[in-house]
Design a protein around this motif. Structure first.
Motif, short mmCIF file in Angstrom:
data_model
loop_
_atom_site.label_atom_id
_atom_site.label_comp_id
_atom_site.label_asym_id
_atom_site.label_seq_id
_atom_site.Cartn_x
_atom_site.Cartn_y
_atom_site.Cartn_z
N ASP A 196 0.60 -1.18 0.10
CA ASP A 196 0.16 -0.01 -0.13
C ASP A 196 0.87 1.36 -0.01
N LEU A 197 0.38 2.30 -0.71
CA LEU A 197 0.87 3.55 -0.77
C LEU A 197 -0.24 4.69 -0.48
N ILE A 198 0.10 5.67 -0.15
CA ILE A 198 -0.82 6.74 0.37
C ILE A 198 -0.50 7.99 -0.40
N SER A 199 -1.25 8.54 -1.11
CA SER A 199 -1.03 9.79 -1.86
C SER A 199 -1.66 10.77 -0.91
N GLY A 200 -0.64 11.92 -0.85
CA GLY A 200 -1.24 13.17 -0.36
C GLY A 200 -0.76 13.33 1.15
N LEU A 201 0.25 12.48 1.62
CA LEU A 201 0.73 12.45 3.00
C LEU A 201 1.50 13.96 3.26
N GLN A 202 1.73 14.34 4.62
CA GLN A 202 2.20 15.35 5.02
C GLN A 202 3.74 15.35 4.65
N GLY A 203 4.17 16.26 4.02
CA GLY A 203 5.69 16.56 3.49
C GLY A 203 5.88 15.73 2.22
N GLU A 204 4.79 15.02 1.41
CA GLU A 204 4.96 14.66 0.07
C GLU A 204 5.06 15.63 -0.96
N THR A 205 6.23 15.38 -1.93
CA THR A 205 6.12 16.40 -2.87
C THR A 205 6.54 15.48 -4.14
N PRO A 206 6.19 16.22 -5.29
CA PRO A 206 6.41 15.19 -6.47
C PRO A 206 7.66 14.49 -6.78
N GLU A 207 8.74 14.93 -5.84
CA GLU A 207 9.97 14.19 -5.96
C GLU A 207 10.02 13.20 -5.09
N THR A 208 9.33 12.98 -3.85
CA THR A 208 9.39 11.98 -2.90
C THR A 208 8.37 10.97 -3.41
N TRP A 209 7.29 11.67 -3.87
CA TRP A 209 6.37 10.38 -4.60
C TRP A 209 6.97 9.75 -5.65
N ALA A 210 7.65 10.44 -6.68
CA ALA A 210 8.31 9.68 -7.86
C ALA A 210 9.10 8.70 -7.27
N TYR A 211 9.94 8.98 -6.03
CA TYR A 211 10.81 7.93 -5.61
C TYR A 211 9.95 6.56 -4.90
N SER A 212 8.99 6.83 -4.48
CA SER A 212 7.96 6.03 -3.68
C SER A 212 7.45 5.12 -4.98
#
Length: 422
Positions: A196-212
């Protein structure tokens, strides 16, 4: 349109039933004798850390609560026996067993064995999918070995993010290294592994999301689920937002994250099987959630658990003490329920069935005797024109845009059906 009544006015022809016996068929006998399949859900409400976004009924584990867990498992096993007898559940093939929570992998080996033994003694397990939820820190090699020995063939790991900083801000202390190790352990068992991943967590950026997203693909998991963050009033996120202590990605920013994930997963060979889950290939679809959304009954055990049988839905009490007290008195721990009428059953089938991307018009027609597209024709055409769906003689299918907007199509169709009653 006026329907002309040309029946002869007479007192002859006493009506005994409908339809007339001349329309009854011998092949319908077997259909009535068939045992309808059943899904099983078990709620284990214990965690070792409370996530800032979590709204489920859970309790953070302390060493002093080990005896409480033993009592809870005893109550769970008693409830299985009571409900099986009360609702004749043994007569129905259980095609899935889902251990949710909380964190089911926190159960001791002895308690896992007790629950599985009780299930096998009371229910008819029909080569079931047995799914265990887990956190990275709780899935050790030994625990993985124990659960697979008991038939667990699907493991769902709540990773949420592969970026340590994003995870830490949720109140958890899982690291990327621990997450990858847990996935490796899960895959080594031979079980189907979902993360599971969650989109929109505190501290999430396009860069951190792309990494996940990239790390999720590289992990080798058979299935990846992306949940959109929802903030509920009983969460730490909600309290901190009200105090303006934190900020979260906006809806527009989160939509960009979801769109990016959809594009990356499909490019990597993961295909959407519902509006938030992507499978590598076509053989890893989760039976429990899929059949539930197709209308198969779910009997749910445990504190706060939701279930449904036919047109009846129910929830157990969410008070752990009350739950055990009721079951120890040989009573079902029911708290509240709902009885659907025919229109509500149709609406439920639509709003849940659309989650599976492809809604089969023929199954709906067979079950309810009506065609959904004809019932909701103007709304269906608007959804089609706005590129949320495509429609053919067999199905209503979500487009890429429809997938991104999740439950929107289901809600629009449900509103159209509900308006028929007005």
């Amino acid at each position: 349109k006026v329907i002309k009544d040309d029946l002869e006015v007479t007192r002859r022809g006493f009506v005994t039933n409908y339809p007339d016996f001349r329309q009854w068929r011998t092949e319908a006998v077997e259909q009535g004798l068939n045992r309808q399949p059943l899904n099983i859900y078990l709620h284990l409400p214990y965690c070792i850390q409370r996530c800032a976004y979590c709204h489920y009924k859970t309790t953070t584990l302390r060493n002093t609560q080990l005896t409480e867990i033993d009592r809870y498992v005893d109550s769970l096993c008693r409830e299985i026996k009571i409900a099986t007898e009360r609702f004749h559940l043994r007569e129905r093939p259980a095609i899935s067993v889902y251990f949710g929570g909380g964190t089911p992998t926190l159960l001791s080996p002895a308690n896992i064995e007790r629950v599985m033994k009780t299930l096998r003694e009371n229910l008819t397990l029909a080569d079931p999918e047995i799914n265990f939820e887990a956190e990275p820190v709780s899935l050790t090699a030994k625990k993985a070995e124990i659960i697979t020995q008991h038939g667990v063939n699907r493991i769902n790991l709540g990773i949420q993010s592969f970026c340590d900083d994003v995870v830490f801000r949720t109140g958890r202390r899982d690291t990327e290294k621990q997450a990858l190790k847990a996935i490796e352990i899960a895959l080594s068992t031979g079980a189907v592994v979902n993360i599971d991943l969650i989109s929109g967590l505190q501290g999430e950026t396009p860069e951190t999301w792309a990494y996940s997203v990239r790390r999720a693909i590289e992990s080798g998991a058979h299935s990846i689920t992306v949940y959109k963050l929802e903030v509920y009033a009983n969460t730490e996120y909600y309290a901190n937002l009200r105090r303006q202590n934190i900020s979260l990605p906006s809806d527009e920013e989160e939509l960009k994250l979801a769109r990016y994930a959809l594009e990356e997963f499909t490019s990597a060979g993961y295909q959407p099987v519902n509006f938030f889950t992507f499978n590598r290939g076509d053989q890893y679809t989760q039976r429990h959630i899929t059949t539930k959304w197709q209308g198969t009954d779910v009997y749910a055990f445990g504190s706060s658990a939701f279930g449904s049988l036919g047109n009846w839905a129910y929830q157990n009490t969410n008070d752990l003490q009350r739950y055990s007290e009721l079951v120890e008195q040989e009573k079902l721990p029911l708290f509240r329920g709902y009885v659907y009428n025919d229109l509500e059953l149709m609406t439920r089938d639509v709003i849940l069935g659309m989650k599976l991307i492809r809604f089969d018009r023929r199954i709906f027609r067979k079950r309810h005797g009506l065609d959904l597209v004809r019932l909701c024709d103007p709304v269906v055409r608007d959804l089609e024109k706005d590129d949320f769906i495509t429609v053919d003689e067999e199905a209503i299918v979500l487009t890429r845009k429809g997938i991104l907007y999740g439950d929107h199509v289901g809600r629009v169709l449900a509103n159209a059906l509900e308006s028929l009653a007005n």
